[in-house]
Motif scaffolding. Sequence first.
Motif, short mmCIF file in Angstrom:
data_model
loop_
_atom_site.label_atom_id
_atom_site.label_comp_id
_atom_site.label_asym_id
_atom_site.label_seq_id
_atom_site.Cartn_x
_atom_site.Cartn_y
_atom_site.Cartn_z
N ARG A 16 0.83 -1.20 0.00
CA ARG A 16 0.00 0.00 0.00
C ARG A 16 0.87 1.26 0.00
O ARG A 16 0.59 2.23 -0.71
CB ARG A 16 -0.91 -0.03 1.23
N ARG A 17 1.95 1.22 0.78
CA ARG A 17 2.85 2.38 0.84
C ARG A 17 3.48 2.63 -0.52
O ARG A 17 3.57 3.78 -0.97
CB ARG A 17 3.94 2.13 1.89
N ARG A 18 3.93 1.58 -1.19
CA ARG A 18 4.53 1.75 -2.52
C ARG A 18 3.53 2.36 -3.50
O ARG A 18 3.86 3.30 -4.24
CB ARG A 18 5.00 0.40 -3.06
N TYR A 19 2.33 1.81 -3.51
CA TYR A 19 1.30 2.27 -4.45
C TYR A 19 1.00 3.75 -4.27
O TYR A 19 1.02 4.53 -5.23
CB TYR A 19 0.05 1.41 -4.24
N PHE A 20 0.73 4.16 -3.03
CA PHE A 20 0.37 5.55 -2.81
C PHE A 20 1.58 6.48 -2.87
O PHE A 20 1.43 7.66 -3.21
CB PHE A 20 -0.40 5.70 -1.50
N LEU A 78 -10.36 7.30 -9.55
CA LEU A 78 -10.59 7.40 -10.99
C LEU A 78 -10.15 6.12 -11.68
O LEU A 78 -10.86 5.59 -12.55
CB LEU A 78 -9.82 8.60 -11.55
N LEU A 79 -9.00 5.60 -11.31
CA LEU A 79 -8.52 4.34 -11.87
C LEU A 79 -9.50 3.21 -11.55
O LEU A 79 -9.81 2.37 -12.40
CB LEU A 79 -7.14 4.00 -11.31
N PHE A 100 3.32 11.86 -8.35
CA PHE A 100 2.77 12.49 -9.56
C PHE A 100 1.59 13.41 -9.25
O PHE A 100 1.36 14.39 -9.98
CB PHE A 100 2.33 11.41 -10.56
N PHE A 101 0.83 13.09 -8.21
CA PHE A 101 -0.42 13.82 -7.96
C PHE A 101 -0.52 14.46 -6.59
O PHE A 101 -1.55 15.05 -6.26
CB PHE A 101 -1.61 12.87 -8.17
N ALA A 130 -3.68 12.13 -4.73
CA ALA A 130 -3.39 10.72 -5.03
C ALA A 130 -4.63 9.85 -4.87
O ALA A 130 -4.90 8.98 -5.71
CB ALA A 130 -2.27 10.21 -4.13
N TYR A 131 -5.41 10.05 -3.80
CA TYR A 131 -6.56 9.20 -3.59
C TYR A 131 -7.63 9.45 -4.65
O TYR A 131 -8.35 8.52 -5.05
CB TYR A 131 -7.15 9.39 -2.20
N ASP A 132 -7.73 10.69 -5.14
CA ASP A 132 -8.68 10.99 -6.21
C ASP A 132 -8.33 10.21 -7.48
O ASP A 132 -9.22 9.72 -8.19
CB ASP A 132 -8.70 12.49 -6.51
#
Length: 214
Positions: free
Chosen positions: A7-11, A28-29, A17-18, A22-24
């Motif tokens: 989870r840490r890597r993903y966020f 969207l994905l 980038f965002f 990031a959670y938005d």
Amino acid sequence: MVSAELRRRYFTLLRSFFSVRAYDVHELLQSHRAIISGSTALAFFSWTDSWTPGDMDLYVPDSSYERFVYELEHNHLGWFEANLGSQPHSDYHGIVAVRRYVTPTGERLDVIQSTTSNAANPLLHFWTSAVVNLISPFGAVCAYPNATLDHKALISDISRSQKLVVARSKYEARGFEFAQVNTWRPAADGEGGLMLSNQPILGLAGYWLHTSLL
């Protein structure tokens, strides 16, 4: 502990980038079943390496592409820079269109339309085994983990494409060793379709994104 690390890597990648959006982007994905591939997905699996991805590639199903880019722009998650068409990716198939954006952190974002309802369809035509990876809100896949996690990559002849020759040099600088073979792509699946890999893949279920997200 494994869930927390994934989870840490993903966020961390999304935030690079965002930023605070990031959670938005994650939502969207998720709503459009889009995926992240390219060097960003490779960085997810090569986390201890010293290099960082220079851009992010998002792959979106054909049917939801227009809605996806509308929501991306309307919610100020990316600022349109150029319509690249399919020409930058002419060395492989599976792509309808590419739009380039600048993210809230000033990074480059390419939003790529798949030719089918499967966002991962273009991965069937990638130029080397090292980049046949994806991450998404539903999980992560490394199609050639034995080689990729050992910083090795299979490749066929790319000498006719200067773009891919440059790309190979970039990944060699990141520590990947290339082995040229006649073909490394898997055969058809027996039903007229193509397979992502004919070797055991590494798949991570996305349950780690649905517990204590931040």
